[in-house]
Design a protein around this motif. Structure first.
Motif, PDB file in Angstrom:
ATOM      1  N   GLY A 119       0.928  -1.389   0.077  1.00 59.17           N
ATOM      2  CA  GLY A 119      -0.278   0.068   0.083  1.00 59.17           C
ATOM      3  C   GLY A 119       0.688   1.257  -0.055  1.00 59.17           C
ATOM      4  O   GLY A 119       0.155   2.536   0.144  1.00 59.17           O
ATOM      5  N   ASP A 120       2.269   1.309  -0.173  1.00 65.20           N
ATOM      6  CA  ASP A 120       2.815   2.388  -0.146  1.00 65.20           C
ATOM      7  C   ASP A 120       2.614   3.471  -1.057  1.00 65.20           C
ATOM      8  O   ASP A 120       2.594   4.570  -0.843  1.00 65.20           O
ATOM      9  N   VAL A 121       2.416   3.230  -2.314  1.00 64.36           N
ATOM     10  CA  VAL A 121       2.176   4.124  -3.469  1.00 64.36           C
ATOM     11  C   VAL A 121       0.869   4.744  -3.112  1.00 64.36           C
ATOM     12  O   VAL A 121       0.728   5.986  -3.197  1.00 64.36           O
ATOM     13  N   ALA A 122      -0.124   3.885  -2.709  1.00 60.99           N
ATOM     14  CA  ALA A 122      -1.431   4.389  -2.572  1.00 60.99           C
ATOM     15  C   ALA A 122      -1.477   5.464  -1.473  1.00 60.99           C
ATOM     16  O   ALA A 122      -1.908   6.390  -1.330  1.00 60.99           O
ATOM     17  N   LEU A 123      -0.831   5.172  -0.339  1.00 58.13           N
ATOM     18  CA  LEU A 123      -0.584   6.072   0.945  1.00 58.13           C
ATOM     19  C   LEU A 123       0.041   7.183   0.381  1.00 58.13           C
ATOM     20  O   LEU A 123      -0.317   8.480   1.023  1.00 58.13           O
ATOM     21  N   LEU A 124       1.191   7.329  -0.164  1.00 54.04           N
ATOM     22  CA  LEU A 124       2.071   8.509  -0.545  1.00 54.04           C
ATOM     23  C   LEU A 124       1.072   9.242  -1.411  1.00 54.04           C
ATOM     24  O   LEU A 124       1.253  10.247  -1.354  1.00 54.04           O
ATOM     25  N   ASP A 125       0.224   8.810  -2.167  1.00 46.49           N
ATOM     26  CA  ASP A 125      -0.506   9.541  -3.132  1.00 46.49           C
ATOM     27  C   ASP A 125      -1.432  10.117  -2.611  1.00 46.49           C
ATOM     28  O   ASP A 125      -2.132  11.461  -2.998  1.00 46.49           O
ATOM     29  N   THR A 126      -1.805   9.914  -1.167  1.00 47.57           N
ATOM     30  CA  THR A 126      -2.723  11.167  -0.473  1.00 47.57           C
ATOM     31  C   THR A 126      -1.866  12.353  -0.249  1.00 47.57           C
ATOM     32  O   THR A 126      -2.584  13.391   0.162  1.00 47.57           O
ATOM     33  N   LEU A 127      -0.702  12.627  -0.561  1.00 49.68           N
ATOM     34  CA  LEU A 127       0.063  13.623  -0.149  1.00 49.68           C
ATOM     35  C   LEU A 127       0.318  14.605  -1.460  1.00 49.68           C
ATOM     36  O   LEU A 127       0.536  13.964  -2.721  1.00 49.68           O
ATOM     37  N   GLU A 128       0.310  15.887  -1.233  1.00 46.89           N
ATOM     38  CA  GLU A 128       0.622  16.654  -2.647  1.00 46.89           C
ATOM     39  C   GLU A 128       2.182  16.604  -2.709  1.00 46.89           C
ATOM     40  O   GLU A 128       2.967  16.691  -1.950  1.00 46.89           O
ATOM     41  N   GLY A 129       2.482  16.755  -4.009  1.00 55.72           N
ATOM     42  CA  GLY A 129       3.746  16.929  -4.734  1.00 55.72           C
ATOM     43  C   GLY A 129       4.874  16.237  -4.607  1.00 55.72           C
ATOM     44  O   GLY A 129       5.860  16.596  -4.774  1.00 55.72           O
TER      45      GLY A 129
END
Length: 309
Positions: A119-129
């Motif tokens: 789930g790392d990419v999905a989690l990081l995708d919640t952040l901007e930039g």
């Protein structure tokens, strides 16, 4: 062939001698590999021990002083465990850095679920930039890392033991760029009956799975920003589009981005990747791929079942 992690250690150790503002922050993982670099640059290769929140905080603190930090450990300890620090120390403070993970989704099954991070990419995708790179070969990992070191933005480089047999042009050397200027999807195979996007180390299995099918195959090593313009070009100007996205992490991570890119066109999107169910037997990486339907056989069955006959 060396692994992506081996290449990362070798190239970063070299870059430390060339880039005086570059620093590396570790949490024990890969500390042995960086031992020579730490002896040569004791003030710029820091091992904080098994303290992942401190790992992120120390890297962001270095960035506040003008340094370019590379922060490294397993994906589950780099993104999931210290997520609040990633959100605040880098994002809220508006500083850049490079997070480089190892372990992929299940590279070391014997380590158990604590060492898996689908789930790392999905989690990081919640952040901007954040720019997110998912190389499929050590050469690609090197090119994307070198490019990231030259910048000042926030970058995540996801390394894995799974790799394609052949490296392809990525980064500034790639021929395809998105409308944002970031690296876009490259066309590997052209067809008329649908489009399959293979992310990073999924390409070889996708090519084997689509052998003999009349489909487009796109290759992506940079998934954020998402190359919506490249996807629209690939599906063409027909009355509709059928798209399959094959990612080596949580299934469906990029389906929303694909839907947004195709919102003006009738379309269907199938997101293939790692399922949500936890597989509680250790096994081997290849067995996890097969269990999630990400081997060539599983992919062929699911892709042909989705695309129009």
């Amino acid at each position: 062939m060396d692994t992506m992690r081996d290449r990362f250690i070798a190239i970063t150790s070299q870059l430390l001698a060339e880039e005086p503002r570059l620093a590396v922050v570790l949490a024990d993982i890969s500390a042995d590999g960086f031992a020579p670099a730490r002896r040569a640059h004791p003030d710029r290769v820091i091992n904080v021990g098994i303290r992942e929140q401190l790992l992120i905080g120390a890297g962001a603190g270095m960035a506040l002083t003008g340094m370019r930090p590379i922060v490294h450990t397993f994906a589950s300890f780099l993104v999931e465990r210290p997520f609040e620090q990633v959100k605040l120390d880098f994002g809220h403070q508006g500083v850049g850095g490079i997070l480089v993970s190892a372990g992929g989704s299940y590279d070391w099954p014997a380590g158990g679920f604590t060492h898996m991070a689908p789930g790392d990419v999905a989690l990081l995708d919640t952040l901007e930039g954040w720019t997110i790179h998912v190389p499929g070969h050590p050469d690609e990992a090197e090119a994307l890392l070198r490019e990231a070191v030259d910048g000042d933005d926030r970058v995540y480089v996801r390394l894995s033991l799974q790799a394609n047999r052949q490296a392809r042009p990525v980064g500034r050397s790639a021929s395809s760029t998105s409308s944002t200027g970031a690296t876009g999807f490259s066309v590997v195979r052209e067809g008329r009956d649908g489009t399959v996007v293979a992310v990073g180390p999924m390409l070889d299995n996708v090519l084997a799975a689509t052998e003999g099918l009349d489909v487009n195959v796109l290759y992506a090593t940079t998934v954020r920003p998402f190359d919506g313009a490249g996807l629209r070009r690939a599906v063409g100007a027909g009355p509709g589009a059928d798209v399959v996205i094959v990612e080596p992490y949580l299934a469906g991570t990029s389906t929303a981005a694909a839907n947004e890119a195709l919102m003006e066109l009738p379309h269907r999107v199938l997101g293939l990747g790692v399922g949500r169910a936890e597989l509680r037997r250790y096994g081997q990486m290849e067995e996890h791929l097969a269990a999630h339907g990400l081997d060539a056989r599983g992919l062929r069955e699911r892709i042909t079942g989705f695309l129009p006959a």
